[in-house]
Design a protein around this motif. Structure first.
Motif, PDB file in Angstrom:
ATOM      1  N   LYS A   1      57.638  30.816  34.857  1.00 35.20           N
ATOM      2  CA  LYS A   1      57.697  32.259  34.627  1.00 35.20           C
ATOM      3  C   LYS A   1      56.529  32.717  33.757  1.00 35.20           C
ATOM      4  CE  LYS A   1      60.606  34.503  35.811  1.00 35.20           C
ATOM      5  NZ  LYS A   1      60.749  35.288  37.056  1.00 35.20           N
ATOM      6  N   ALA A   2      56.182  31.926  32.751  1.00 30.76           N
ATOM      7  CA  ALA A   2      55.059  32.286  31.888  1.00 30.76           C
ATOM      8  C   ALA A   2      53.746  32.291  32.669  1.00 30.76           C
ATOM      9  CB  ALA A   2      54.965  31.316  30.714  1.00 30.76           C
ATOM     10  N   GLN A   3      53.577  31.361  33.591  1.00 28.49           N
ATOM     11  CA  GLN A   3      52.374  31.344  34.421  1.00 28.49           C
ATOM     12  C   GLN A   3      52.303  32.587  35.300  1.00 28.49           C
ATOM     13  OE1 GLN A   3      49.989  29.510  33.801  1.00 28.49           O
ATOM     14  NE2 GLN A   3      50.293  27.322  34.038  1.00 28.49           N
ATOM     15  N   GLN A   4      53.445  33.025  35.798  1.00 20.82           N
ATOM     16  CA  GLN A   4      53.473  34.235  36.631  1.00 20.82           C
ATOM     17  C   GLN A   4      53.112  35.475  35.804  1.00 20.82           C
ATOM     18  OE1 GLN A   4      57.506  33.785  38.001  1.00 20.82           O
ATOM     19  NE2 GLN A   4      56.898  32.733  39.893  1.00 20.82           N
ATOM     20  N   VAL A   5      53.636  35.546  34.590  1.00 19.41           N
ATOM     21  CA  VAL A   5      53.310  36.670  33.704  1.00 19.41           C
ATOM     22  C   VAL A   5      51.833  36.626  33.320  1.00 19.41           C
ATOM     23  CG1 VAL A   5      53.764  37.708  31.440  1.00 19.41           C
ATOM     24  CG2 VAL A   5      55.665  36.869  32.829  1.00 19.41           C
ATOM     25  N   ARG A   6      51.303  35.417  33.125  1.00 13.44           N
ATOM     26  CA  ARG A   6      49.881  35.287  32.805  1.00 13.44           C
ATOM     27  C   ARG A   6      49.026  35.899  33.911  1.00 13.44           C
ATOM     28  NH1 ARG A   6      46.694  29.593  31.342  1.00 13.44           N
ATOM     29  NH2 ARG A   6      44.677  30.569  30.880  1.00 13.44           N
ATOM     30  N   ARG A   7      49.414  35.683  35.160  1.00 11.58           N
ATOM     31  CA  ARG A   7      48.679  36.263  36.273  1.00 11.58           C
ATOM     32  C   ARG A   7      48.727  37.791  36.209  1.00 11.58           C
ATOM     33  NH1 ARG A   7      44.490  35.354  38.842  1.00 11.58           N
ATOM     34  NH2 ARG A   7      44.119  37.474  38.200  1.00 11.58           N
ATOM     35  N   LEU A   8      49.867  38.342  35.851  1.00 11.44           N
ATOM     36  CA  LEU A   8      50.002  39.803  35.749  1.00 11.44           C
ATOM     37  C   LEU A   8      49.130  40.353  34.623  1.00 11.44           C
ATOM     38  CD1 LEU A   8      53.871  40.163  36.247  1.00 11.44           C
ATOM     39  CD2 LEU A   8      52.064  40.673  37.915  1.00 11.44           C
ATOM     40  N   ILE A   9      49.063  39.632  33.512  1.00  8.13           N
ATOM     41  CA  ILE A   9      48.223  40.061  32.390  1.00  8.13           C
ATOM     42  C   ILE A   9      46.755  40.081  32.814  1.00  8.13           C
ATOM     43  CG2 ILE A   9      47.379  39.357  30.108  1.00  8.13           C
ATOM     44  CD1 ILE A   9      50.258  38.283  29.597  1.00  8.13           C
ATOM     45  N   ALA A  10      46.317  39.036  33.532  1.00  8.80           N
ATOM     46  CA  ALA A  10      44.940  38.989  34.021  1.00  8.80           C
ATOM     47  C   ALA A  10      44.671  40.129  35.001  1.00  8.80           C
ATOM     48  CB  ALA A  10      44.669  37.639  34.678  1.00  8.80           C
ATOM     49  N   GLU A  11      45.652  40.432  35.845  1.00  4.29           N
ATOM     50  CA  GLU A  11      45.478  41.512  36.818  1.00  4.29           C
ATOM     51  C   GLU A  11      45.390  42.868  36.134  1.00  4.29           C
ATOM     52  OE1 GLU A  11      48.696  41.009  39.529  1.00  4.29           O
ATOM     53  OE2 GLU A  11      47.682  39.413  40.687  1.00  4.29           O
ATOM     54  N   ASP A  12      46.083  43.053  35.014  1.00  7.70           N
ATOM     55  CA  ASP A  12      45.963  44.305  34.253  1.00  7.70           C
ATOM     56  C   ASP A  12      44.508  44.540  33.859  1.00  7.70           C
ATOM     57  OD1 ASP A  12      48.640  44.885  34.411  1.00  7.70           O
ATOM     58  OD2 ASP A  12      49.129  44.221  32.383  1.00  7.70           O
ATOM     59  N   PHE A  13      43.860  43.494  33.344  1.00  3.80           N
ATOM     60  CA  PHE A  13      42.449  43.620  32.967  1.00  3.80           C
ATOM     61  C   PHE A  13      41.586  43.907  34.191  1.00  3.80           C
ATOM     62  CE2 PHE A  13      43.784  41.077  29.196  1.00  3.80           C
ATOM     63  CZ  PHE A  13      43.229  41.857  28.202  1.00  3.80           C
ATOM     64  N   GLU A  14      41.863  43.202  35.287  1.00  2.68           N
ATOM     65  CA  GLU A  14      41.075  43.402  36.508  1.00  2.68           C
ATOM     66  C   GLU A  14      41.169  44.846  36.993  1.00  2.68           C
ATOM     67  OE1 GLU A  14      42.531  40.551  39.281  1.00  2.68           O
ATOM     68  OE2 GLU A  14      41.806  38.808  38.149  1.00  2.68           O
ATOM     69  N   HIS A  15      42.368  45.414  36.935  1.00  2.00           N
ATOM     70  CA  HIS A  15      42.568  46.794  37.392  1.00  2.00           C
ATOM     71  C   HIS A  15      41.779  47.771  36.515  1.00  2.00           C
ATOM     72  CE1 HIS A  15      46.662  45.500  39.265  1.00  2.00           C
ATOM     73  NE2 HIS A  15      45.649  45.257  40.075  1.00  2.00           N
ATOM     74  N   VAL A  16      41.784  47.542  35.213  1.00  2.00           N
ATOM     75  CA  VAL A  16      41.079  48.438  34.295  1.00  2.00           C
ATOM     76  C   VAL A  16      39.568  48.367  34.529  1.00  2.00           C
ATOM     77  CG1 VAL A  16      40.459  48.779  31.864  1.00  2.00           C
ATOM     78  CG2 VAL A  16      42.854  48.504  32.502  1.00  2.00           C
ATOM     79  N   PHE A  17      39.033  47.156  34.645  1.00  2.00           N
ATOM     80  CA  PHE A  17      37.588  47.015  34.822  1.00  2.00           C
ATOM     81  C   PHE A  17      37.138  47.480  36.205  1.00  2.00           C
ATOM     82  CE2 PHE A  17      38.039  43.553  31.471  1.00  2.00           C
ATOM     83  CZ  PHE A  17      37.527  44.357  30.459  1.00  2.00           C
ATOM     84  N   SER A  18      37.964  47.268  37.213  1.00  2.00           N
ATOM     85  CA  SER A  18      37.596  47.726  38.555  1.00  2.00           C
ATOM     86  C   SER A  18      37.665  49.242  38.676  1.00  2.00           C
ATOM     87  CB  SER A  18      38.508  47.081  39.604  1.00  2.00           C
ATOM     88  OG  SER A  18      39.860  47.485  39.424  1.00  2.00           O
ATOM     89  N   ALA A  19      38.363  49.893  37.729  1.00  2.00           N
ATOM     90  CA  ALA A  19      38.473  51.355  37.738  1.00  2.00           C
ATOM     91  C   ALA A  19      37.325  52.025  37.001  1.00  2.00           C
ATOM     92  CB  ALA A  19      39.801  51.780  37.124  1.00  2.00           C
ATOM     93  N   GLY A  20      36.321  51.238  36.617  1.00  2.00           N
ATOM     94  CA  GLY A  20      35.123  51.832  36.020  1.00  2.00           C
ATOM     95  C   GLY A  20      34.953  51.617  34.542  1.00  2.00           C
ATOM     96  N   VAL A  21      35.914  50.994  33.888  1.00  2.00           N
ATOM     97  CA  VAL A  21      35.774  50.711  32.456  1.00  2.00           C
ATOM     98  C   VAL A  21      34.829  49.532  32.273  1.00  2.00           C
ATOM     99  CG1 VAL A  21      36.992  49.929  30.389  1.00  2.00           C
ATOM    100  CG2 VAL A  21      38.032  51.651  31.865  1.00  2.00           C
ATOM    101  N   ASP A  22      33.869  49.682  31.360  1.00  2.00           N
ATOM    102  CA  ASP A  22      32.887  48.627  31.115  1.00  2.00           C
ATOM    103  C   ASP A  22      33.321  47.672  30.016  1.00  2.00           C
ATOM    104  OD1 ASP A  22      30.773  49.576  32.948  1.00  2.00           O
ATOM    105  OD2 ASP A  22      30.725  51.302  31.591  1.00  2.00           O
TER     106      ASP A  22
END
Length: 510
Positions: A394-415
């Motif tokens: 479960k912790a590994q699955q949550v880790r993936r979600l945390i990484a995806e949060d960052f990916e979404h923010v940076f892909s939305a134009g945040v530097d």
């Protein structure tokens, strides 16, 4: 001379304004003067002077001999005591390894030596890097150099008793204290959940956690293999960029490393923040965040916006789960990594001889402190067959979600993301030890560990002195392998906040 940047002192060495031997002796003298800080476990005086003599010979001849040397030739540096150093005691601040002499150098240490850098010592830390104060090692706690500088002493009434000094943060507190107190020009730390950035913020040093895989972990005694990163501690962002350039790159001895990326911009001292998009994560307004740190965070965001950067609030929704996720994964990997210390091949061995199992148990009980034993027990619990899916998976699955949060923010134009590094300035030792290690680590890593979970680069930059006369640092987090850009933004900030060097204030003997 000791307060110069690496670029400045390197030029002075080449122009003959100071010799490597003289510079080395100044650092060694400074180490003795500031030994009350307990920043070093081992001082390599004889080796350092020998290396300095070799550097002086090269510089006098004007011709490099043997391995290629570079900008770090003759520059004194320090290494956290969980990096292997050939035939130099490497203890992890633990009784378990108190007499361990590695037969090889960690890759990052060897790269510095190949540049001609001069090793002055191994720095103090929390035992096996498990802590956030540098107070739990077997060699005693590290004291923050700012405890003895004029701003804090004036605010604290000039008291000089043991209850008055403040912590460095951890677990790389010795490395940050060494750089801040001017005993070395750079130091290596390790960063698993903030262990370089946390003390960097509290000691007023620049502390870089590179992208996972950019620097080799070979020879770094592992804590959490999937998050450990060699950290870089310097007194300026330009110095951090110089060291990063030397250390980055593929290492055949570490399969997790990558080639140094060439597709992104490197470090620039003339970086223009105009149109830079800066994200302010709303979840980082955490409970316990001091009003003073919050004010400096807002001030810096306004400073960037006033210079033409676009500053906007962003969301990292799974941040609320990151501390629990980090704790489970950290303990699980700790349990696995610490299994190698059984008292047989190396490390402490108990005199208990009633049976092999009894010897194992006694050796580990005597060799590890309560913090390490506690994490091993927790990790083994999480990894039990009946608990594996409930906790570790479960912790590994949550880790993936945390990484995806960052990916979404940076892909939305945040530097880049701008956040606090710590909740407040450094706590006094007497207050810090009132809470147990797990509680302290949970509190102190709240802003830093998510970057390790996602494998992203992050840097803590000192921005101001608090009303108590102690450093406050802010953190920048960037996309993977954008370490150069991150340091460029940090340099822009550094040039405008004007954080004072501790060399402006006397650091007297205890």
């Amino acid at each position: 001379m000791l307060s110069l940047t690496i670029k400045e002192v390197s030029l002075a060495l080449r122009e003959g304004k100071i010799s490597p031997i003289e510079l080395c002796r100044k650092c060694l003298k400074r180490i003795k003067k500031t030994q009350h800080l307990n920043a070093y476990i081992t001082v390599t005086e004889e080796l350092a002077l020998k290396q300095a003599e070799e550097a002086e010979s090269r510089l006098l001849q004007g011709v490099y001999q043997g391995s290629p040397k570079g900008i770090l030739d003759g520059i004194p540096f320090a290494v956290k005591d969980n990096f292997c150093t050939e035939n130099i005691r490497t203890t992890c601040a633990s009784r378990m390894l108190k007499d361990y002499l590695p037969p090889y150098n960690a890759t990052v240490v060897q790269k510095l030596l190949d540049q001609g850098a001069v090793l002055v010592g191994k720095t103090n830390m929390d035992e096996f890097a498990m802590g956030s104060g540098s107070t739990d090692g077997v060699f005693g706690p590290v004291r923050n150099p700012w405890s003895y500088a004029a701003p804090y002493r004036e605010q604290s009434g000039g008291a000089d008793d043991d209850c008055d000094w403040v912590i460095t943060g951890g677990s790389s507190g010795g490395s940050c204290a060494a750089v801040t107190s001017l005993t070395s020009f750079l130091a290596l730390g390790s960063d698993t959940g903030g262990s370089t950035r946390n003390p960097g913020a509290l000691c007023g040093a620049v502390a870089l956690k590179p992208t996972y895989g950019l620097l080799s972990r070979h020879g770094l005694i592992p804590l959490v293999n999937s998050m450990d990163v060699p950290g870089i501690v310097t007194r300026s962002t330009s110095d951090a960029a110089i060291v990063l350039e030397v250390l980055q790159g593929r290492d055949l001895k570490d399969s997790t490393t990558v080639q140094s990326p060439t597709s992104h911009a490197g470090f620039s001292e003339d970086f223009d923040v105009h149109n830079l998009c800066v994200g302010i994560p709303k979840e980082y307004h955490a409970p316990g965040l001091s009003q003073e740190t919050l004010a400096h965070w807002s001030r810096l965001a306004d400073l960037l916006e006033g210079a033409g950067a676009r500053v906007r609030e962003v969301s990292l929704p799974h941040t609320q789960h990151s501390i629990v996720c980090y704790h489970v994964l950290c303990c699980a990997e700790v349990a696995s990594n610490m299994a190698r210390f059984d008292g047989l091949e190396y490390g402490h061995r108990s005199t208990e001889d009633s049976s092999t199992d009894a010897m194992y148990a006694a050796s580990r009980h005597e060799g590890f402190n309560a913090v390490v034993r506690g994490r091993i027990l927790s990790g083994n619990f999480f990894l039990l067959q009946q608990n594996y899916e409930r906790y570790f998976l479960k912790a590994q699955q949550v880790r993936r979600l945390i990484a995806e949060d960052f990916e979404h923010v940076f892909s939305a134009g945040v530097d880049v993301l701008l956040t606090p590094s710590t909740l407040s300035d450094a706590a006094s030792y007497s207050n810090f030890i009132l809470e147990d290690n797990r509680t302290r680590s949970t509190q102190e890593d709240v802003f830093t560990q998510s970057a390790n979970l996602a494998g992203l680069p992050a840097v803590s930059v000192p921005t101001a002195l608090s009303s108590r006369g102690l450093p406050i640092g802010l953190q920048l987090i960037g996309p993977a392998f954008q370490d150069g850009m991150l340091l460029s933004v940090a340099h822009w900030i550094e040039q405008r906040v004007g954080f004072p060097s501790i060399s402006n204030y006397e650091v007297p003997n205890k």
